[in-house]
Design a protein around this motif. Structure first.
Motif, mmCIF file in Angstrom:
data_model
loop_
_atom_site.group_PDB
_atom_site.id
_atom_site.type_symbol
_atom_site.label_atom_id
_atom_site.label_comp_id
_atom_site.label_asym_id
_atom_site.label_seq_id
_atom_site.Cartn_x
_atom_site.Cartn_y
_atom_site.Cartn_z
ATOM 1 N N VAL A 185 -9.711 16.307 -4.479
ATOM 2 C CA VAL A 185 -9.271 15.127 -3.820
ATOM 3 C C VAL A 185 -8.215 15.378 -2.711
ATOM 4 N N PRO A 186 -8.411 15.218 -1.614
ATOM 5 C CA PRO A 186 -7.150 15.370 -0.567
ATOM 6 C C PRO A 186 -6.088 14.546 -0.961
ATOM 7 N N LYS A 187 -4.709 14.852 -0.585
ATOM 8 C CA LYS A 187 -3.826 14.464 -1.249
ATOM 9 C C LYS A 187 -3.400 12.944 -0.679
ATOM 10 N N ASP A 188 -4.062 12.695 0.528
ATOM 11 C CA ASP A 188 -3.921 11.368 1.053
ATOM 12 C C ASP A 188 -5.067 10.298 0.792
ATOM 13 N N PHE A 189 -5.907 10.787 -0.017
ATOM 14 C CA PHE A 189 -7.137 10.059 -0.576
ATOM 15 C C PHE A 189 -6.563 8.674 -1.150
ATOM 16 N N TRP A 190 -5.681 8.705 -2.126
ATOM 17 C CA TRP A 190 -5.223 7.606 -2.775
ATOM 18 C C TRP A 190 -4.234 6.802 -2.159
ATOM 19 N N GLY A 191 -4.185 5.513 -2.025
ATOM 20 C CA GLY A 191 -3.217 4.652 -1.366
ATOM 21 C C GLY A 191 -3.170 3.230 -2.056
ATOM 22 N N ILE A 192 -2.413 2.469 -1.313
ATOM 23 C CA ILE A 192 -2.495 1.123 -1.680
ATOM 24 C C ILE A 192 -2.720 -0.121 -0.619
ATOM 25 N N THR A 193 -2.848 -1.240 -1.225
ATOM 26 C CA THR A 193 -3.192 -2.390 -0.208
ATOM 27 C C THR A 193 -1.972 -3.020 -0.415
ATOM 28 N N LYS A 229 7.134 6.531 -1.013
ATOM 29 C CA LYS A 229 6.461 7.744 -0.083
ATOM 30 C C LYS A 229 5.005 7.372 -0.294
ATOM 31 N N ILE A 230 4.344 6.200 -0.203
ATOM 32 C CA ILE A 230 3.122 5.789 -0.069
ATOM 33 C C ILE A 230 2.646 6.300 1.449
ATOM 34 N N ARG A 231 1.645 6.949 1.535
ATOM 35 C CA ARG A 231 1.088 7.485 2.904
ATOM 36 C C ARG A 231 -0.220 7.182 3.319
ATOM 37 N N SER A 232 -0.915 6.255 2.520
ATOM 38 C CA SER A 232 -2.128 5.670 2.850
ATOM 39 C C SER A 232 -2.275 4.163 2.350
ATOM 40 N N ILE A 233 -2.505 3.487 3.305
ATOM 41 C CA ILE A 233 -2.222 2.012 3.098
ATOM 42 C C ILE A 233 -3.236 1.118 3.830
ATOM 43 N N ARG A 234 -3.841 0.221 2.722
ATOM 44 C CA ARG A 234 -4.990 -0.779 3.439
ATOM 45 C C ARG A 234 -3.801 -2.060 3.767
ATOM 46 N N ILE A 235 -4.060 -2.520 4.962
ATOM 47 C CA ILE A 235 -3.442 -3.696 5.534
ATOM 48 C C ILE A 235 -4.372 -4.870 5.687
ATOM 49 N N VAL A 249 1.996 7.275 7.935
ATOM 50 C CA VAL A 249 1.312 6.654 7.337
ATOM 51 C C VAL A 249 -0.170 6.647 8.188
ATOM 52 N N LYS A 250 -1.308 6.521 7.226
ATOM 53 C CA LYS A 250 -2.555 6.532 7.753
ATOM 54 C C LYS A 250 -3.188 5.296 7.238
ATOM 55 N N PHE A 251 -3.541 4.274 8.142
ATOM 56 C CA PHE A 251 -3.960 3.138 7.451
ATOM 57 C C PHE A 251 -5.587 2.535 7.588
ATOM 58 N N ILE A 252 -5.841 1.689 6.603
ATOM 59 C CA ILE A 252 -7.093 0.999 6.890
ATOM 60 C C ILE A 252 -6.759 -0.283 7.349
ATOM 61 N N LEU A 253 -7.484 -0.806 8.356
ATOM 62 C CA LEU A 253 -7.016 -2.423 8.553
ATOM 63 C C LEU A 253 -8.294 -3.255 8.188
ATOM 64 N N ALA A 254 -7.885 -4.190 7.200
ATOM 65 C CA ALA A 254 -8.891 -5.175 6.792
ATOM 66 C C ALA A 254 -8.909 -6.360 7.629
ATOM 67 N N PRO A 298 -6.255 0.985 20.102
ATOM 68 C CA PRO A 298 -5.695 2.340 20.463
ATOM 69 C C PRO A 298 -4.645 3.044 19.478
ATOM 70 N N ASP A 299 -4.353 2.236 18.446
ATOM 71 C CA ASP A 299 -3.370 2.830 17.454
ATOM 72 C C ASP A 299 -4.103 3.960 16.615
ATOM 73 N N PRO A 300 -3.503 4.999 16.958
ATOM 74 C CA PRO A 300 -4.091 6.214 16.003
ATOM 75 C C PRO A 300 -3.824 6.667 14.707
ATOM 76 N N SER A 301 -2.992 5.898 14.002
ATOM 77 C CA SER A 301 -2.599 5.610 12.814
ATOM 78 C C SER A 301 -3.784 4.956 11.827
ATOM 79 N N ILE A 302 -4.646 4.264 12.669
ATOM 80 C CA ILE A 302 -5.772 3.537 11.900
ATOM 81 C C ILE A 302 -6.960 4.523 11.618
ATOM 82 N N ARG A 303 -7.055 4.788 10.422
ATOM 83 C CA ARG A 303 -8.195 5.737 10.228
ATOM 84 C C ARG A 303 -9.314 5.243 10.022
#
Length: 164
Positions: free
Chosen positions: A38-46, A71-77, A108-113, A155-160
């Motif tokens: 599993v890639p290191k940035d696979f796990w994250g939080i909301t 040090k959370i680096r993957s976040i769903r907002i 940080v890489k994001f998932i935007l809900a 346009p935000d490149p941090s949104i994955r």
């Protein structure tokens, strides 16, 4: 005749059990217990601004602590509709822009809900002004909100990823 049916059902059951064991054991569809693949940035939080406020926290302070101390680096907002469009056709993304900017500073890489049905209770979050709308008008307003939100943040490149 009855024995014949019982025999056929028994053979089918044994076949299904053997096939199931083979499928999950050898066909590569089983769950791996180790996380080495599993890639290191696979796990994250909301992170829910709304929930932090409900807990009586300063949501900005909690967010920064999560970034810097945990040090959370993957976040769903979840971008709550009732938070960004409190009055019809008047959008304010300031708080979410701030979250993305602070996260981007820390890679940080994001998932935007985006939408009406998002994490936290109650699961549907719409502004009070939508309560008087007809079903068709409500759908149109919801689509307009989703469109405006995506156009604002695209346009935000941090949104994955996007969750709609």
């Amino acid at each position: 005749m009855k024995r014949h049916r019982v025999w056929i059902i028994g053979v089918c059951a044994v076949f299904c059990i053997v096939f199931g064991i083979w499928y999950f054991k050898f066909a590569g569809h089983h769950v791996r217990l180790d996380a080495s693949h599993v890639p290191k940035d696979f796990w994250g939080i909301t992170f829910s601004k709304k929930y932090a406020e409900e807990l009586g926290l300063d949501w900005r302070e909690a967010y920064l602590a999560m970034l810097d101390e945990l040090k959370i680096r993957s976040i769903r907002i979840p971008v709550y509709w009732d938070d960004i469009e409190r009055t019809k056709d008047s959008f304010s993304f300031d708080d979410y822009d701030w979250m993305l900017a602070e996260g981007s500073k820390r890679n940080v890489k994001f998932i935007l809900a985006v939408g009406r049905r998002l994490p936290r209770w109650p699961e549907c979050h719409q502004p009070d002004w939508t309560k008087q709308l007809s079903s068709d008008a409500f759908t149109d307003e919801q689509l307009a909100m989703v469109s405006a939100t995506i156009q604002h943040f695209a346009p935000d490149p941090s949104i994955r990823y996007w969750q709609l």
